[in-house]
Design an enzyme around this catalytic site. Structure first.
Site, PDB file in Angstrom:
ATOM      1  CD  GLU A 141      41.334  36.621  46.305  1.00  0.00           C
ATOM      2  OE1 GLU A 141      41.971  37.073  45.614  1.00  0.00           O
ATOM      3  OE2 GLU A 141      40.065  36.190  46.033  1.00  0.00           O
ATOM      4  CD  GLU A 148      36.549  38.564  45.826  1.00  0.00           C
ATOM      5  OE1 GLU A 148      37.076  39.020  46.849  1.00  0.00           O
ATOM      6  OE2 GLU A 148      37.054  38.169  44.822  1.00  0.00           O
TER       7      GLU A 148
END
Length: 797
Positions: A426, A509
């Site tokens: 991220e 994820e």
């Protein structure tokens, strides 16, 4: 007697000679001194540290503090600080004339090392293992002093709880000046068939001496210690040089490493000069093949399979970051029971022992290097701005990343469990220049060291927007990856595939319960992302957020962490684990949970969480209750007090969440029975329990061993032995013997009792866990458990 003494002396001399002939690796964990504070004087050889605390490593000082709502929830409302460790020691005689290295498997963070007043080096990142050549800094025949300064003062500096201190193992090793480099072998299996496997081994030889003519003999042994292959190479190594030696071996009829049969081989590198053994270096590896297909996903040893994965942080609740390997073993066993076969090390390198477990137990691993790269991640206009007002990235990342990545790859590249490298998590939005530039640099560097595994990054989904643009941005950025990899993006998998990117998809994820739409991330659709995996052959699998509850990343006291895991903080299974057992396990199963309210009310479920529910049958007459059954059977019969309420077929439940609405509560027994081909194959029962009277205990170690970890699970039960999950009791723990309780937890994320309290804890859902560490001598132990209104329970070993 003289003959016996002479033989004994010879054996001792031969043993010492053998030790002196090659390498020695010894634990350096014991007998350290510690203080929480800071002074430049602490680095000094002659500093008086006699009043410092004595302890053994690994050690995490943050977990020893009290929870404080004035501190940051990102670090679990626990403090950081600056602390020092010192150790005084005399080198063994057989270390004299040796090349000596000091290795730290993990120090959080900003570690600075001194030996005998000499600065050795600094390691800023808190997760990367590192070592130093300390040969010239040590004294033989007299005392040496090591001082380590650990600076974790800026809080918070991460999104989640990090721990503070030397929280992983420390090692002191000695070898001859000509030796195999630390983490010096690279083992690959480029050609594998049923009849034969080709093993390529590159061995780095470090010669800290004059030029030599050397012989490198490499022997491969199977798990029974039988030799299965051998080769020898001659090489010339210049003075004070490191040189690689490439060898190829064949193993006939190889046993393949897989998630079901994790078979391991051992390679011994024997380095000799004129027939004299200089070094013996041992490496463990597995023989297996990986294939990543754009249309059909992932293949292990030619078998098409899905990654049934979870993300895992490095902490373990009451133990903080200093986690004994037996604790990880219990956690992984519980995940294996659910059907999990893959782990993402979110979001930093795991300990070497953890990866050894994954090798032995059969888990696929996505090994990740770092979170956030150099992104500050500030959100001045976001709700809860205070949570984001301190950067989540390491300010030294741009200075250290190349060294840290390389060290981690060299340390871990021989693990057969590792099937994917992830260069980050991220960091920036898909399609952005920052994301593309970072991926191009970091992924290219990793490929230059290990081209045998795909390189990806756990890329953030970014803000909602036009679907076509987002899909194009993802594909554009993923050209720097070897797979299409994205966090929380399963809903675009089919559309991405239709663009023919030439790569399979993996969800790095995922939520556990809810799903998104292509247009809206937080749509809260009651449908597991696992169903997207099943419906798209090119989808290799997913990694749920998360496998086990973890400390930190909290925005609200007294919530000390995030509790969306399949396991709770005590590693007890939670309600969501049973839906994933239904998805992932071949064994027939059925499980009952009772909603706390309306089964369709998600107002308190959040985005990563689960609708509130309980596994008990203690309510009030007249209550109308919603119930869910999770199953992988064809259908389920539900009975209340032996009366059939009804039957539901799984084929009629697209999201596998089988709801039974507005049941009229009657005390007694609620039973779900799973059926296959019309036959009853499994059942689950919840019963109305009376008041708790006894403590039921489950222990994972029947035989007492020195320096071991024992998990003691307790469950409140009534007089008939029915679990009491609806009421709580304070439990008192008293341990007698040569051992100590190192942690107690009930699994409740809102429990803020200090982790230094090793004697009392209230249960949660009637359960609690005590973790015991035995000392150097195994002897009889007695644990006494007591509580008001409960029969005292004694457990003896």
């Amino acid at each position: 007697m003289r003959i016996i003494s002479f033989v004994t002396l010879l054996l001792c001399l031969n043993s010492l000679s053998a030790q002196q002939s090659h390498r020695i690796k010894e634990s350096f964990n014991n007998n350290w001194l510690f203080t929480l504070g800071d002074s430049v004087d602490y680095a000094g050889y002659d500093f008086d540290d006699s009043d410092w605390r004595s302890l053994n490593l690994p050690h995490d000082w943050s977990i020893e503090a009290d929870f404080d709502k004035e501190l940051s929830g990102r670090n679990a409302f626990l403090p950081g600080g600056i602390a020092w460790y010192r150790k005084h020691f005399v080198l063994p005689e057989h270390f004299e004339g040796k090349h000596i290295e000091l290795q730290f498997d993990g120090v959080y963070k900003n570690a600075s090392i001194w030996i005998n007043n000499n600065p050795v080096g600094t390691q800023h990142d808190g997760y990367t293992s590192f070592y130093y050549d300390v040969t010239e800094l040590l004294k033989h025949g007299e005392s040496n002093t090591i001082a380590v300064r650990v600076d974790n003062a800026i809080q918070p500096n991460c999104r989640w709880y990090t721990g503070s201190g030397i929280y992983r193992n420390v090692w002191l090793s000695a070898s001859n000046n000509t030796h195999v480099s630390n983490w010096g072998t690279s083992i690959t299996t480029p050609e594998v068939s049923e009849k034969s496997a080709t093993i390529n081994i590159t061995t780095a030889i470090e010669n800290l001496d004059e030029a030599k003519h050397l012989t490198l003999e490499t022997v491969i042994y199977n798990k029974d210690g039988e030799e299965v292959s051998k080769t020898t190479s001659e090489l010339e190594v210049g003075r004070y040089r490191t040189q690689d030696a490439a060898q190829t071996l064949k193993v006939d009829n190889p046993e393949l490493w897989s998630v079901n049969t994790p078979y391991l081989y051992t390679a011994q590198s024997l380095l000799k000069q004129d027939g004299k053994l200089l070094d013996k270096y041992t490496s463990t590896f597995g023989i297996r093949t990986l294939r990543f297909d754009a249309d059909k996903g992932f293949f292990l040893n030619g078998e098409n399979m899905r990654m049934k994965g979870v993300c895992l942080h490095h902490d373990a609740g009451p133990l903080g970051a200093a986690v004994p390997i037996q604790v990880w073993e219990r956690r992984l066993k519980n995940l294996k029971e659910i059907g999990c076969n893959a782990i993402r090390t979110a979001h930093n390198p795991a300990s070497p022992e953890f990866l050894d477990l994954c090798d032995k137990m059969g888990f696929l691993v996505m090994a990740e290097f770092v979170d956030k790269w150099d992104k500050t991640y500030r959100k001045k206009d976001a709700p809860g701005y205070w949570f984001y007002n301190i950067p989540m990235c390491d300010p030294n990342f741009s200075v250290e990343w190349k060294r840290n990545y390389e060290q981690t790859i060299r340390r871990d590249r021989n693990h057969p469990s590792i099937v994917i490298w992830s260069v980050g998590n991220e960091n920036h939005s898909p399609g952005s220049g920052s994301q593309n530039n970072g991926l191009r640099n970091y992924a290219s560097f990793v490929r230059s060291i290990d081209p045998t595994r795909p390189i990806i990054s756990g890329m953030e989904r970014s803000k909602d927007g036009p679907v076509d643009k987002k899909v194009n941005d993802i594909i554009e950025t993923c050209k720097y990856m070897d797979l299409i990899a994205l966090n929380y993006g399963e809903q675009w998998c089919k559309t991405i595939y239709e663009q023919n990117p030439g790569k399979p998809y993996v969800s790095t994820e995922s939520y556990t319960y809810f799903n998104s739409t292509p247009e809206k991330r937080f749509a809260n659709i009651e449908r597991s992302p696992w169903l997207d995996v099943l419906e798209n052959p090119q989808n290799m699998g997913l990694f749920l957020w998360v496998g086990a509850d973890y400390l930190g990343e909290s925005k609200k006291f007294p919530e000390t962490g995030i509790d969306c895991g399949l396991l709770d903080m005590a590693s007890f299974r939670k309600e969501q684990s049973y839906l994933y057992e239904a998805f992932w396990s071949d064994k027939p199963m059925v499980h009952i949970e009772v909603y706390e309210g309306d089964a369709d009310d998600f107002s308190t479920s959040g985005r990563w969480w689960w609708p509130p529910m309980n596994e008990h049958w203690n309510y009030t007459d007249g209550d109308k209750l919603d119930v869910v059954t999770y199953t992988n059977c064809e259908s389920v019969n539900l009975y209340l007090n032996n009366k059939l309420i009804g039957n539901q077929k799984l084929a009629d439940i697209p999201n596998w969440i089988m709801k039974w609405r507005k049941l009229n509560y009657q005390s007694g027994t609620l039973k779900a029975v799973g059926l296959v081909d019309g036959k009853e194959v499994c059942e689950h029962v919840v019963k109305t329990a009376q008041e708790a009277r006894n403590i039921e205990v489950n222990i994972d170690r029947a035989d007492l061993e020195a320096n071991d970890i024992i998990h003691v699970e307790l469950q409140l039960v009534d007089k008939k032995g029915n679990p009491v999950r609806y009421a709580e009791k304070e439990i008192h723990f008293a341990l007698e013997g040569d051992a100590e309780i190192i942690g107690i937890h009930n699994g409740n994320m809102r429990c803020t009792v200090s982790n230094t309290n090793k004697s009392d804890r209230e249960t949660y859902e009637g359960r609690c866990l005590a973790i015991i560490r035995t000392n150097s001598v195994a002897q009889e132990l007695k644990l006494t458990l007591s509580g008001e209104g409960l029969k005292t329970k004694e457990v003896k070993w």
